[in-house]
Scaffold this active site. Structure first.
Site, mmCIF file in Angstrom:
data_model
loop_
_atom_site.group_PDB
_atom_site.id
_atom_site.type_symbol
_atom_site.label_atom_id
_atom_site.label_comp_id
_atom_site.label_asym_id
_atom_site.label_seq_id
_atom_site.Cartn_x
_atom_site.Cartn_y
_atom_site.Cartn_z
ATOM 1 N N ALA A 99 38.994 39.268 39.963
ATOM 2 C CA ALA A 99 40.438 39.429 40.167
ATOM 3 C C ALA A 99 40.737 40.239 41.423
ATOM 4 O O ALA A 99 41.606 39.873 42.221
ATOM 5 C CB ALA A 99 41.060 40.093 38.938
ATOM 6 N N GLY A 134 31.487 39.693 37.838
ATOM 7 C CA GLY A 134 32.214 40.413 36.798
ATOM 8 C C GLY A 134 33.683 40.033 36.826
ATOM 9 O O GLY A 134 34.243 39.708 37.878
ATOM 10 N N CYS A 135 34.305 40.053 35.675
ATOM 11 C CA CYS A 135 35.678 39.544 35.569
ATOM 12 C C CYS A 135 36.666 40.382 36.370
ATOM 13 O O CYS A 135 37.527 39.838 37.073
ATOM 14 C CB CYS A 135 36.094 39.435 34.108
ATOM 15 N N ASN A 136 36.556 41.698 36.267
ATOM 16 C CA ASN A 136 37.456 42.537 37.057
ATOM 17 C C ASN A 136 37.231 42.321 38.547
ATOM 18 O O ASN A 136 38.167 42.322 39.348
ATOM 19 C CB ASN A 136 37.215 44.019 36.736
ATOM 20 N N VAL A 137 35.967 42.152 38.886
ATOM 21 C CA VAL A 137 35.592 41.971 40.288
ATOM 22 C C VAL A 137 36.239 40.718 40.862
ATOM 23 O O VAL A 137 36.757 40.712 41.982
ATOM 24 C CB VAL A 137 34.060 41.878 40.404
#
Lengths: 348, 348, 348, 348
Positions: A155, A150-153
């Site tokens: 970062a 996941g993208c937030n993950v």
């Protein structure tokens, strides 16, 4: 001869970004693009910026249409890829940008997603440092089933893992707040995603530990060696189409110093082509990552608060999704890891 | 007969917002506007949106020009108001929107600002709950020297103080990350404030405990009863002209529950005209506060992380600066607290 | 005693702006708010920025619910008000913000809208100069049925009518291109109105003379005395929630000079409270009109091209819709024309 | 072996975009980057998004530093390149992105720029159709001195030239209004370019025929065969970092039809790799061109107004500047015209 590629979910934002990267990739040629409701349309109708792929037409997202390619990329809503991928040939490299194959814990899946549990695939974050100091990259070589993070993950993980792995940051009581652009939410027609609502406004969502990316963050930091990881994670929607700026903070472990923490991050990322630690006192902007497969990390130690703060900028659609997918595919297939990927952002 | 008002620093953003509010205030009439480099110009040249004040001309920011008014509002750069206010008559109500009179600790001033220390004035945050359960409002009645809080400080303080005062939140290890618009940085000609740089981008600044608002946050939470307050505070610049969205998080104290924390906030703000606690599950957008003197607070408890997360939205120029100044002036002068102030934002 | 007001279509953008203005209007009190699909919800759920109206609940948009008020404001989709207003009492002041009662020509209605033709009402643009030099204002006094102009139409009309009326501008071959924010398109869930699509992008729509506002522009300029008016009108959607910046250009008539054209505009607008001609060399920004019931006009003569160019800035939701409605209601009812309206924008 | 390249003005927006394109160009290697006030700094300090060029350091912009390269690209303020280029070896390919060598008429230069006149170079707009039906491309082959067009000029020229060349559009009374992002104005520290001023706002500048791009538009349309060209040109600054959307309109010549006009454009651009005419009824968005060396054109005929309206979208920094420079260099050197250039935009 280039490898043939199919992209499922080609009418969405993640699918579009996959295609943009694949169109300029020296080793791939996109031959099939699929969609659900947009099937039958020319691709250019859904993705008017992909002028070089104007010859493609969207077909239905079915196992039949996806079969017969060297590589299949899936950019489908959560819960949609599991059933389809089960029917793809074992020898085909399948890269799933959705959540269906990320979580190793069936309980986490049940708590945060629900529905059928499809089991975890090889995790597509090459730079994730493991407790033993190895990197996730090693596991990707030769893999045939890969789950893109996941993208937030991505970062938060990149912004904390070296500190956890080195034991210099406490894995408990992590706090992360992210400024995120709405493209991460896809093209769904929701009132809160209308331009009139979002421009000039910031708002939080998934507040209080309910966001689906939460267990995946804990899972990654456990891989990095964290025991008893807790994380308070809050995404804040801000008016930019792309980009994630993660402010990740963790308590300094006893004995940790500003110098030792920085050294741990430098050590982890010195040779990474796509994860760059900025010099002390410098912090990244999301603009510098637009269109690039890069994560830029700034790091500071707040002695008074006893916390390390890292600022990580990525393009949610590139290093956060499509770029990670291509990078993982490159590794799996033994291609140059950076084939088809740039570290230079489109700024201003 | 309306009270005569002078606004110093009338060519900047805070000054402009003061004038916008004062122009429609039933009890005030602006007779003098001052500036530094823009003195001599018509006000409308610097503030083309203030059509009803097109008759005013900017004069020099001097004690002489500011004397002879019932109320003086100062919207000057930090360090600029102290010398001037020392020369204003004692009987004049003086409201300083700058930092010069906010901090009670000379050490904090030296550490974060430097230069001459001017001493603290009555603090212009009426809704700040004190350790004994009283409100800061009481101290503003009849005051003649008022220091308006910093905009980030207001958002974090309002989002945490009732939890601290009630003993349900730990005052140590507070973490706050704010999405902020660039108008808080003023009209300064800095490359990083150019539109091309900021649009489509998020970036952090003042990372690692060095932002000047840090000691003021600690000071306020100490007033609310917090002992040994520590706060990790990171502002993130995002592409919206106005607005602050503060994500403030603190650890639950032993015995605290989601219900008890919510009750503490409800109790503190139930009768407040300008601070509104949203129902459980709802979180504010900055757009809803644009132009309004209101703080909207959403609250969630993350049981897994052991933290309360509050989301506070304000317009940095209104409740964060000019509205707080007017509200404080109203209280000091015995006018209706809400005179000239609206709770309705300009949205979308 | 304030007049009772109902607002139909209260969950949309135009309805919300009507409510924001009416909430602070000294002579009106909003007692009824109606909606279609949102009926039954609290108003604050649809309009979270209208904190002072949190006590209101949306009811169905029916003639019964709208009856019994002194004033009814309608902010409904085109084609929806005609049937309803036919059932409202004659003595009630009804102000329609939609298109149903704007056009005097049934042919124009058929060509650009279609469906039942409801006939024109008194046109709510007080500053429209007529061929004989009178103003539309005169016709609004005592009116009981008022049609509020289209937002684009208002900007172009105000930017050209004095030149047409004075005979100094040619009514043929007018060209107008407008930068417009998406709030004019309402809250409709269309992919092209998503924030990800619009931020960082400009696009034209209704190109080639097909936009529905076209006949209304011609109608107004004919009222101003133009014979054989032709207009090429192109709206361009740009990334700002609110605002219209109209670039309107017409050929200089024989004998017209820069001075005579400017004099004609000065003459027309010198005493207007809400239409301001800027000095030569100055041109407006939409930001200066946000939330304000004002039109700001800059004017230049391009001798080489033989054209006058005017730049008109308005807030599409205020002077372009809701403010025009309130201003017209004030005139109709004999109230102060500026009651409840401000000329000061919310900037930056 | 790649050709060595120097870029002058490498710290600005145009210089940065040149470097972004050149970094991925298969035939070039950037060895020298120059600046004025930023000389001595690492390039990455001025261009933090160009991670792959972090090894370069800015040196002074002098003829000495620019000498000894195969190709020199200049991205300097107007008036700054003429003196420098006079000292570069004749055999070096020099591409000037500034205005100094665009205008053929010394009178135009005096009227709109002033100062020394340096004379026109080969004009770097390959797709410009000449009166005789040939293309400007032919003149670029083997050229050693090339002037890159102004960004607004490119958009308007491409959107009108085939109609002028075919005689189907009148060259007199052209009107063009452009929505433009602020990156075209460079990194200059001007108050009106601050993010707080620009976000949420549209404003016009250079109104009334005074913009410096005006004579260059006339010059190009004369090359296309237009006699007595007049153009009313108004740029409108809108809140997006990059992009130009040109609405260009001209009167239909006698006998011209919608079909014949479309055929003329199709004929002109059918084989162009970088200029794409969209199907009838479709109009481009600037977002679709971000980072791409492409111009997308939509075309409509407004029969009632007697005008053709074309909508042209480009990225001002790519097809409007740096991409045009690289494309021209490719042609001059006999490389593949599209080397290092993409037609796919970075969207959303």
């Amino acid at each position: 001869m280039p490898l043939s590629v199919a992209v499922a979910g080609a009418s969405g934002y993640a699918g579009g970004e996959l295609l943009r990267l694949l169109a300029d990739h020296p080793d791939f040629v996109v031959t099939t693009v699929t969609a659900f409701s947009n099937a039958g349309q020319p691709l250019i109708a859904a993705q008017p910026h992909l002028r070089s792929l104007a010859h493609l037409t969207l077909v239905d997202t079915t196992p039949e249409n996806l079969a017969g390619h060297d590589v299949v990329f899936l950019a489908l809503p959560h819960g949609k890829s599991g059933a389809i991928t089960a029917q793809l040939p074992e020898g085909t490299l399948v890269i799933d940008c959705g959540a269906d194959h990320r979580l190793t814990s069936e309980q986490d899946w049940a708590d945060f997603y629900g529905g059928d549990f499809f089991g975890a695939w090889t995790y597509g974050l090459p730079e994730l440092v493991h407790a033993d100091g190895s990197k996730q990259r090693d596991e990707l070589v030769g893999a045939t089933r890969i789950a893109v993070p996941g993208c937030n993950v991505t970062a938060i993980t990149l912004g904390l893992a070296p500190g956890i792995q080195s034991g210099l940051l406490e894995p408990t009581d992590i706090v992360a707040v992210l400024a995120v652009g709405p493209s991460g939410a896809g093209k769904a027609l929701k009132p809160e995603l209308l331009a009139s609502e979002l421009m000039g406004s910031a708002s939080a969502y998934g507040v209080g530990g309910v966001h689906r990316h939460t267990p995946e963050i804990r899972q990654n930091l456990a891989v990095a060696g964290g025991v008893g990881v807790t994380v308070s994670f809050t995404p804040v929607l801000v008016p930019m189409s792309r980009g994630i700026l993660a402010t990740s903070t963790a308590k300094l472990a006893p004995g940790a110093t500003a110098a030792s923490v920085r050294a741990a991050f430098e050590n982890a990322y010195a040779d990474e082509p796509f994860v760059h630690l900025l010099p002390a006192g410098q912090f990244p902007r999301t603009a510098d990552t637009v269109g690039a497969n890069v994560a830029l990390i700034g790091l500071a130690v707040d002695e008074a608060a006893g916390r390390v703060v890292t600022i990580t900028a990525i393009d949610n659609l590139v290093k956060g999704t499509a770029g990670a997918a291509v990078q993982s595919a490159n590794l799996a297939l033994g291609l140059a890891e950076s084939a088809g990927l740039s570290v230079n952002g489109v700024a201003p």
